[in-house]
Write a protein that holds these residues in place. Structure first.
Motif, PDB file in Angstrom:
ATOM      1  N   ALA A 153      10.385   3.996   8.813  1.00  0.00           N
ATOM      2  CA  ALA A 153      10.318   2.540   8.632  1.00  0.00           C
ATOM      3  C   ALA A 153       9.389   1.907   9.662  1.00  0.00           C
ATOM      4  O   ALA A 153       8.735   0.892   9.385  1.00  0.00           O
ATOM      5  CB  ALA A 153      11.717   1.935   8.724  1.00  0.00           C
ATOM      6  N   TRP A 154       9.339   2.504  10.850  1.00  0.00           N
ATOM      7  CA  TRP A 154       8.433   1.993  11.878  1.00  0.00           C
ATOM      8  C   TRP A 154       6.975   2.152  11.441  1.00  0.00           C
ATOM      9  O   TRP A 154       6.165   1.249  11.614  1.00  0.00           O
ATOM     10  CB  TRP A 154       8.688   2.719  13.190  1.00  0.00           C
ATOM     11  CG  TRP A 154       7.886   2.205  14.349  1.00  0.00           C
ATOM     12  CD1 TRP A 154       7.902   0.948  14.880  1.00  0.00           C
ATOM     13  CD2 TRP A 154       6.958   2.958  15.142  1.00  0.00           C
ATOM     14  NE1 TRP A 154       7.041   0.863  15.951  1.00  0.00           N
ATOM     15  CE2 TRP A 154       6.458   2.080  16.137  1.00  0.00           C
ATOM     16  CE3 TRP A 154       6.520   4.280  15.114  1.00  0.00           C
ATOM     17  CZ2 TRP A 154       5.528   2.505  17.093  1.00  0.00           C
ATOM     18  CZ3 TRP A 154       5.608   4.698  16.073  1.00  0.00           C
ATOM     19  CH2 TRP A 154       5.115   3.807  17.038  1.00  0.00           C
ATOM     20  N   LEU A 155       6.641   3.304  10.840  1.00  0.00           N
ATOM     21  CA  LEU A 155       5.284   3.479  10.319  1.00  0.00           C
ATOM     22  C   LEU A 155       5.026   2.508   9.167  1.00  0.00           C
ATOM     23  O   LEU A 155       3.914   1.973   9.038  1.00  0.00           O
ATOM     24  CB  LEU A 155       5.056   4.918   9.877  1.00  0.00           C
ATOM     25  CG  LEU A 155       5.004   5.970  10.991  1.00  0.00           C
ATOM     26  CD1 LEU A 155       4.660   7.343  10.411  1.00  0.00           C
ATOM     27  CD2 LEU A 155       4.006   5.595  12.070  1.00  0.00           C
ATOM     28  N   ASP A 156       6.030   2.261   8.328  1.00  0.00           N
ATOM     29  CA  ASP A 156       5.886   1.229   7.285  1.00  0.00           C
ATOM     30  C   ASP A 156       5.512  -0.111   7.907  1.00  0.00           C
ATOM     31  O   ASP A 156       4.643  -0.833   7.400  1.00  0.00           O
ATOM     32  CB  ASP A 156       7.195   1.057   6.506  1.00  0.00           C
ATOM     33  CG  ASP A 156       7.391   2.106   5.426  1.00  0.00           C
ATOM     34  OD1 ASP A 156       6.397   2.730   5.008  1.00  0.00           O
ATOM     35  OD2 ASP A 156       8.541   2.300   4.995  1.00  0.00           O
ATOM     36  N   LEU A 157       6.186  -0.455   8.990  1.00  0.00           N
ATOM     37  CA  LEU A 157       5.906  -1.717   9.686  1.00  0.00           C
ATOM     38  C   LEU A 157       4.457  -1.761  10.170  1.00  0.00           C
ATOM     39  O   LEU A 157       3.749  -2.760   9.970  1.00  0.00           O
ATOM     40  CB  LEU A 157       6.866  -1.869  10.867  1.00  0.00           C
ATOM     41  CG  LEU A 157       6.613  -3.037  11.823  1.00  0.00           C
ATOM     42  CD1 LEU A 157       6.953  -4.362  11.152  1.00  0.00           C
ATOM     43  CD2 LEU A 157       7.442  -2.871  13.098  1.00  0.00           C
ATOM     44  N   LEU A 158       4.012  -0.666  10.792  1.00  0.00           N
ATOM     45  CA  LEU A 158       2.640  -0.631  11.305  1.00  0.00           C
ATOM     46  C   LEU A 158       1.621  -0.746  10.182  1.00  0.00           C
ATOM     47  O   LEU A 158       0.645  -1.506  10.281  1.00  0.00           O
ATOM     48  CB  LEU A 158       2.395   0.661  12.086  1.00  0.00           C
ATOM     49  CG  LEU A 158       3.248   0.924  13.331  1.00  0.00           C
ATOM     50  CD1 LEU A 158       2.749   2.170  14.054  1.00  0.00           C
ATOM     51  CD2 LEU A 158       3.234  -0.266  14.279  1.00  0.00           C
ATOM     52  N   PHE A 159       1.848  -0.006   9.099  1.00  0.00           N
ATOM     53  CA  PHE A 159       0.857   0.057   8.027  1.00  0.00           C
ATOM     54  C   PHE A 159       0.941  -1.143   7.074  1.00  0.00           C
ATOM     55  O   PHE A 159      -0.086  -1.706   6.698  1.00  0.00           O
ATOM     56  CB  PHE A 159       1.022   1.344   7.213  1.00  0.00           C
ATOM     57  CG  PHE A 159       0.804   2.609   8.012  1.00  0.00           C
ATOM     58  CD1 PHE A 159      -0.110   2.655   9.047  1.00  0.00           C
ATOM     59  CD2 PHE A 159       1.534   3.748   7.727  1.00  0.00           C
ATOM     60  CE1 PHE A 159      -0.306   3.821   9.785  1.00  0.00           C
ATOM     61  CE2 PHE A 159       1.346   4.920   8.454  1.00  0.00           C
ATOM     62  CZ  PHE A 159       0.424   4.959   9.488  1.00  0.00           C
ATOM     63  N   LYS A 160       2.147  -1.517   6.693  1.00  0.00           N
ATOM     64  CA  LYS A 160       2.291  -2.512   5.626  1.00  0.00           C
ATOM     65  C   LYS A 160       2.390  -3.941   6.139  1.00  0.00           C
ATOM     66  O   LYS A 160       1.958  -4.880   5.465  1.00  0.00           O
ATOM     67  CB  LYS A 160       3.529  -2.176   4.776  1.00  0.00           C
ATOM     68  CG  LYS A 160       3.407  -0.840   4.051  1.00  0.00           C
ATOM     69  CD  LYS A 160       4.664  -0.500   3.268  1.00  0.00           C
ATOM     70  CE  LYS A 160       4.541   0.853   2.579  1.00  0.00           C
ATOM     71  NZ  LYS A 160       5.780   1.200   1.825  1.00  0.00           N
ATOM     72  N   GLU A 161       2.985  -4.127   7.316  1.00  0.00           N
ATOM     73  CA  GLU A 161       3.137  -5.482   7.833  1.00  0.00           C
ATOM     74  C   GLU A 161       2.037  -5.838   8.835  1.00  0.00           C
ATOM     75  O   GLU A 161       1.367  -6.863   8.699  1.00  0.00           O
ATOM     76  CB  GLU A 161       4.511  -5.657   8.492  1.00  0.00           C
ATOM     77  CG  GLU A 161       4.719  -7.068   9.055  1.00  0.00           C
ATOM     78  CD  GLU A 161       6.073  -7.230   9.732  1.00  0.00           C
ATOM     79  OE1 GLU A 161       6.132  -7.950  10.749  1.00  0.00           O
ATOM     80  OE2 GLU A 161       7.065  -6.633   9.262  1.00  0.00           O
ATOM     81  N   ILE A 162       1.846  -4.983   9.840  1.00  0.00           N
ATOM     82  CA  ILE A 162       0.855  -5.288  10.872  1.00  0.00           C
ATOM     83  C   ILE A 162      -0.561  -5.034  10.366  1.00  0.00           C
ATOM     84  O   ILE A 162      -1.493  -5.730  10.761  1.00  0.00           O
ATOM     85  CB  ILE A 162       1.148  -4.493  12.157  1.00  0.00           C
ATOM     86  CG1 ILE A 162       2.541  -4.856  12.692  1.00  0.00           C
ATOM     87  CG2 ILE A 162       0.088  -4.777  13.216  1.00  0.00           C
ATOM     88  CD1 ILE A 162       2.953  -4.071  13.924  1.00  0.00           C
ATOM     89  N   GLY A 163      -0.722  -4.058   9.479  1.00  0.00           N
ATOM     90  CA  GLY A 163      -2.021  -3.856   8.844  1.00  0.00           C
ATOM     91  C   GLY A 163      -2.824  -2.668   9.327  1.00  0.00           C
ATOM     92  O   GLY A 163      -3.977  -2.488   8.924  1.00  0.00           O
ATOM     93  N   TRP A 164      -2.256  -1.831  10.190  1.00  0.00           N
ATOM     94  CA  TRP A 164      -2.950  -0.623  10.605  1.00  0.00           C
ATOM     95  C   TRP A 164      -3.178   0.295   9.405  1.00  0.00           C
ATOM     96  O   TRP A 164      -2.418   0.257   8.430  1.00  0.00           O
ATOM     97  CB  TRP A 164      -2.154   0.109  11.683  1.00  0.00           C
ATOM     98  CG  TRP A 164      -2.130  -0.609  12.995  1.00  0.00           C
ATOM     99  CD1 TRP A 164      -1.210  -1.545  13.409  1.00  0.00           C
ATOM    100  CD2 TRP A 164      -3.065  -0.477  14.062  1.00  0.00           C
ATOM    101  NE1 TRP A 164      -1.518  -1.988  14.668  1.00  0.00           N
ATOM    102  CE2 TRP A 164      -2.657  -1.353  15.100  1.00  0.00           C
ATOM    103  CE3 TRP A 164      -4.207   0.292  14.254  1.00  0.00           C
ATOM    104  CZ2 TRP A 164      -3.348  -1.479  16.297  1.00  0.00           C
ATOM    105  CZ3 TRP A 164      -4.898   0.186  15.452  1.00  0.00           C
ATOM    106  CH2 TRP A 164      -4.475  -0.688  16.451  1.00  0.00           C
TER     107      TRP A 164
END
Length: 256
Positions: free
Chosen positions: A177-188
């Motif tokens: 879920a942390w990687l989801d946050l980085l990729f999907k929300e923050i935009g990495w």
């Protein structure tokens, strides 16, 4: 621009297995290493200063023969950074950043939680602490390439045995879920997935059993980039023909 990331699992061990000969053939602009497991004073052999490269090491101060990151660079960086301002993280030698104009290339070694609950809880704390840093970097206007061993798979396509690893460090729902946050929300951007959206390839295999021979692996080594670099991604590859470590080198080519 070619960038290579590799968890060497001991740079001196990888050297005996031919990693420097292989690197010489790759003509990389930047090489990011993790888990060097050495103090710089132990790396006096010229092979640890590859010809034509500027070499920078950040060793673990907490204990010898542990962790450690490095960057080899054809071009001399404008600046090298080795501290993110959290002593328990910095002293383990888990971050080094080379700055070139508006571009930052970082070699990261995110903690593993596989040794037990204490380290897993530490890993969660580090993930939480890094989140606002990654938000700040993504919004800064700088281009970032975050290389390294993140010790987390993201999706089913990134691990051979998805179901049986749901309760194991590196495949826990909270980590993914942390990687989801980085990729999907923050935009990495996960450069591998941007270039190979449907590929099933791995970068790490357990030394137990015949994991590598049977390709029972995990993709836990990344080059994660800011959105502005997405259109400059050209190609990527995971090199498995030789075994320098329990990890495989991950190479990404970027347009200049």
């Amino acid at each position: 621009m070619r960038i290579i990331s590799l968890n060497a699992n001991g740079i001196r061990s990888a050297a005996t297995k031919g990693v420097f000969e292989w690197l010489r053939q790759q003509d990389a602009d930047v090489v990011c290493l993790q888990e060097t497991k050495a103090q710089e004073a132990q790396l006096t052999d010229p092979m640890f200063r590859p010809d034509g490269h500027h070499c920078f090491y950040h060793d673990a101060r907490s204990k010898k023969g542990y962790s450690g990151v490095a960057i080899y660079s054809k071009r001399e960086p404008d600046e090298i950074r080795t501290s993110l301002g959290r002593e328990d993280f910095d002293c383990e030698g888990r971050y080094i950043e080379a700055r070139y104009g508006n571009l930052s290339v970082v070699s990261f070694y995110i903690p593993s939680g596989s040794s037990g609950d204490e380290r897993q809880q530490y890993k969660f704390r580090i993930m939480e602490w890094l989140t606002p840093i990654f938000r700040e970097w993504a919004a800064s206007g700088r281009d970032y390439v975050l290389c390294g061993d993140w010790n987390i798979v993201h999706t089913k396509d990134d691990i051979k045995n998805w179901t049986s690893n749901q309760k194991n460090s590196g495949c826990l729902p909270q980590e993914r879920a942390w990687l989801d946050l980085l990729f999907k929300e923050i935009g990495w951007v996960d450069s591998f997935r941007a270039l190979k959206p449907d590929a099933v390839e791995y970068t790490w295999w357990s030394n137990r059993g015949q994991a590598r021979a049977n390709n029972v692996g995990w993709r836990i080594d990344y080059q994660i980039v800011t959105p502005g670099l997405r259109d400059r991604l050209r190609d990527c590859s995971i090199y498995r023909d030789e075994r320098f470590s329990d990890h495989a080198p991950f190479t990404v080519d970027y347009a200049e």
